[in-house]
Design an enzyme around this catalytic site. Structure first.
Site, PDB file in Angstrom:
ATOM      1  N   HIS A 101      23.267  14.589 -23.159  1.00 42.95           N
ATOM      2  CA  HIS A 101      21.950  14.491 -22.513  1.00 42.95           C
ATOM      3  C   HIS A 101      21.029  13.819 -23.520  1.00 42.95           C
ATOM      4  CE1 HIS A 101      23.134  17.485 -19.380  1.00 42.95           C
ATOM      5  NE2 HIS A 101      23.952  17.846 -20.349  1.00 42.95           N
ATOM      6  N   ASP A 131      27.111  17.127 -25.884  1.00 40.65           N
ATOM      7  CA  ASP A 131      26.165  17.770 -24.952  1.00 40.65           C
ATOM      8  C   ASP A 131      24.704  17.573 -25.379  1.00 40.65           C
ATOM      9  OD1 ASP A 131      25.589  19.048 -22.601  1.00 40.65           O
ATOM     10  OD2 ASP A 131      26.191  21.046 -23.247  1.00 40.65           O
ATOM     11  N   ASP A 132      24.197  18.441 -26.255  1.00 45.59           N
ATOM     12  CA  ASP A 132      22.805  18.357 -26.735  1.00 45.59           C
ATOM     13  C   ASP A 132      22.835  18.516 -28.254  1.00 45.59           C
ATOM     14  OD1 ASP A 132      21.185  18.560 -24.045  1.00 45.59           O
ATOM     15  OD2 ASP A 132      22.731  20.110 -23.950  1.00 45.59           O
ATOM     16  N   GLU A 150      30.522  25.916 -16.223  1.00 45.42           N
ATOM     17  CA  GLU A 150      30.023  26.160 -17.586  1.00 45.42           C
ATOM     18  C   GLU A 150      29.714  27.659 -17.652  1.00 45.42           C
ATOM     19  OE1 GLU A 150      26.216  24.379 -18.532  1.00 45.42           O
ATOM     20  OE2 GLU A 150      26.493  24.644 -20.705  1.00 45.42           O
ATOM     21  N   HIS A 163      29.485  12.938 -22.238  1.00 43.09           N
ATOM     22  CA  HIS A 163      28.632  14.082 -21.854  1.00 43.09           C
ATOM     23  C   HIS A 163      27.631  14.329 -22.973  1.00 43.09           C
ATOM     24  CE1 HIS A 163      28.481  18.479 -20.148  1.00 43.09           C
ATOM     25  NE2 HIS A 163      27.302  18.104 -20.630  1.00 43.09           N
ATOM     26  N   HIS A 218      27.854  19.129 -13.577  1.00 43.13           N
ATOM     27  CA  HIS A 218      28.134  20.292 -14.409  1.00 43.13           C
ATOM     28  C   HIS A 218      28.653  21.390 -13.474  1.00 43.13           C
ATOM     29  CE1 HIS A 218      25.794  18.204 -17.395  1.00 43.13           C
ATOM     30  NE2 HIS A 218      25.757  19.213 -18.223  1.00 43.13           N
TER      31      HIS A 218
HETATM   32  N1  HPA Z   1      24.117  22.599 -19.049  1.00 47.56           N
HETATM   33  C1  HPA Z   1      23.288  22.442 -18.028  1.00 47.56           C
HETATM   34  N2  HPA Z   1      22.203  21.685 -18.088  1.00 47.56           N
HETATM   35  C2  HPA Z   1      21.932  21.058 -19.230  1.00 47.56           C
HETATM   36  C3  HPA Z   1      22.742  21.177 -20.324  1.00 47.56           C
HETATM   37  C4  HPA Z   1      23.900  21.992 -20.233  1.00 47.56           C
HETATM   38  O1  HPA Z   1      24.709  22.170 -21.174  1.00 47.56           O
HETATM   39  N3  HPA Z   1      22.175  20.423 -21.306  1.00 47.56           N
HETATM   40  C5  HPA Z   1      21.073  19.858 -20.792  1.00 47.56           C
HETATM   41  N4  HPA Z   1      20.912  20.239 -19.543  1.00 47.56           N
HETATM   42 ZN    ZN Z   2      25.555  19.135 -20.374  1.00 51.41          ZN
END
Ligand code: HPA
Ligand code: ZN
Length: 350
Positions: A27, A286-287, A208, A25, A205
């Site tokens: 991006h 994630d990012d 969250e 996971h 997703h």
């Molecule tokens: N959640 C939803 N969309 C996203 C995320 C995330 O953590 N990171 C990049 N796009």
């Molecule tokens: Zn994500």
């Protein structure tokens, strides 16, 4: 079994360095560090709303998912050429390799590029070429997952899937990301059915910021193989039982959850509870350029905050290989490497 914590921080870091890991996971646009963002802006003559790298980092204080997404999509504007996508992906793969990541499944958001006139092939081929180089140089395996932006229409997602058809061989699956609240999974039932018919793996997703009902929908309406995040599943006991019984993987991202205020702090992060409930939870970044840490930073943070044991870490890493979309032969190979690394670490530090 009694809960044995790490003898020292050094022992924990040595374990993280020793274990081969999968990241499922991440991006790729979320790995764009401010330094590279500035370099690409310069190269492409794109104006950024920041004067310096320091100013960019100062802007990375988020209240929720949307406040992050606004800045994240603004950052993608510097990505124009195939070389840009290569450079961004290569920088991530080098960083992941330094964390002893041996397999990675990369999300990308083509709609954030095609809307600006960047061709689908430019995006996919640039990312793919970096993945090929990582395979050649280090034997790292990787796969690409095309994500649909859920704040856009399903028709837009269907057009995106169609535009990616010439590059089908470079994709392992499709996912669903962006603003969760108000955009439930069932909005994308048709496009996920089309993707499934092409033999693509399905992830989304869910849970969250959105409620457990969105996780149920992702499973029952979209038929996903994995849930991304899914931390709010813990509010629904019947859902937890289902996820455990079916070994449905949850790709959890602790530093992301903290940065976007999904959990108030790491000490109350549910990942340990998820493990204790026998869920197939694993750790991801994630990012990482936006949330303050790559994969091993995420592990180190939860080891400290939740007093995880070496066995907990091993379980999380093993779950990553179990949850991955690699073939069984490679999976067995990675699991063997994992067990050997754990045995060696135990001799030295256990
Ligand atoms: N959640 C939803 N969309 C996203 C995320 C995330 O953590 N990171 C990049 N796009
Ligand atoms: Zn994500």
């Amino acid at each position: 079994m009694t809960h044995v914590v790490f003898k020292s921080e050094q022992a924990a870091l040595a374990l993280l360095a020793a274990l081969p890991k999968a990241e499922l996971h991440v991006h790729i646009e979320g790995t764009l560090e401010p330094e590279l963002m500035f370099a690409l802006a310069m190269r492409n003559g794109v104006a950024l709303p920041y004067k310096s790298v320091g100013e960019v980092r100062a802007a990375y204080a988020f209240d929720n998912l949307q406040s992050f997404l606004d800045i994240y999509y603004a950052g993608t504007q510097v990505l124009i050429t195939q070389q840009d996508f290569f450079d961004m992906t290569w920088a991530y793969l080098e960083r992941a390799h330094a964390d002893h990541v041996v397999h990675t499944e990369l999300f990308f958001d083509p709609q954030s590029h095609t809307v600006r006139g960047v061709d689908m092939g430019t995006v996919i081929l640039g990312i793919h070429r970096a993945c090929q180089q990582a395979a050649a140089q280090w034997g790292m395996s990787s796969a690409l997952i095309l994500c649909f932006l859920r704040h856009l229409s399903e028709d837009d997602a269907i057009a995106t899937l169609l535009a990616a058809a010439p590059y089908r061989a470079h994709l392992v699956g499709v996912g669903l990301d962006s603003s969760e609240q108000g955009h439930p999974p069932d909005k994308f039932a048709r496009v996920f059915a089309k993707a499934a018919a092409q033999g693509l793996k399905l992830v989304a997703h869910a849970g969250e910021e959105g409620p457990p009902a969105y996780v149920w929908q992702a499973l029952d309406v979209l038929g996903v193989h994995r849930i991304d995040h899914g931390v709010r599943s813990m509010e629904d006991a019947a859902l937890v039982a289902r996820l455990a019984a079916e070994r449905i993987p949850l790709t959890v991202c602790p530093l992301s959850n903290m940065a976007l205020q999904v959990t108030p702090n790491l000490a109350t992060h549910p990942i340990k509870t998820m493990l204790d409930a026998n869920l197939c939870a694993m750790v991801n970044s994630d990012d990482p350029a936006y949330f303050g840490g790559y994969l091993n930073d995420n592990f180190a943070a939860i080891i400290t905050a939740l007093s995880l044991s070496p066995q907990d870490v091993l379980t999380l890493v093993r779950n990553g290989f179990e949850a991955s979309f690699i073939d069984d032969r490679l999976r067995v190979q990675y699991e063997l490497q994992l067990d050997n690394a754990m045995a060696q670490w135990t001799v030295q530090h256990g």
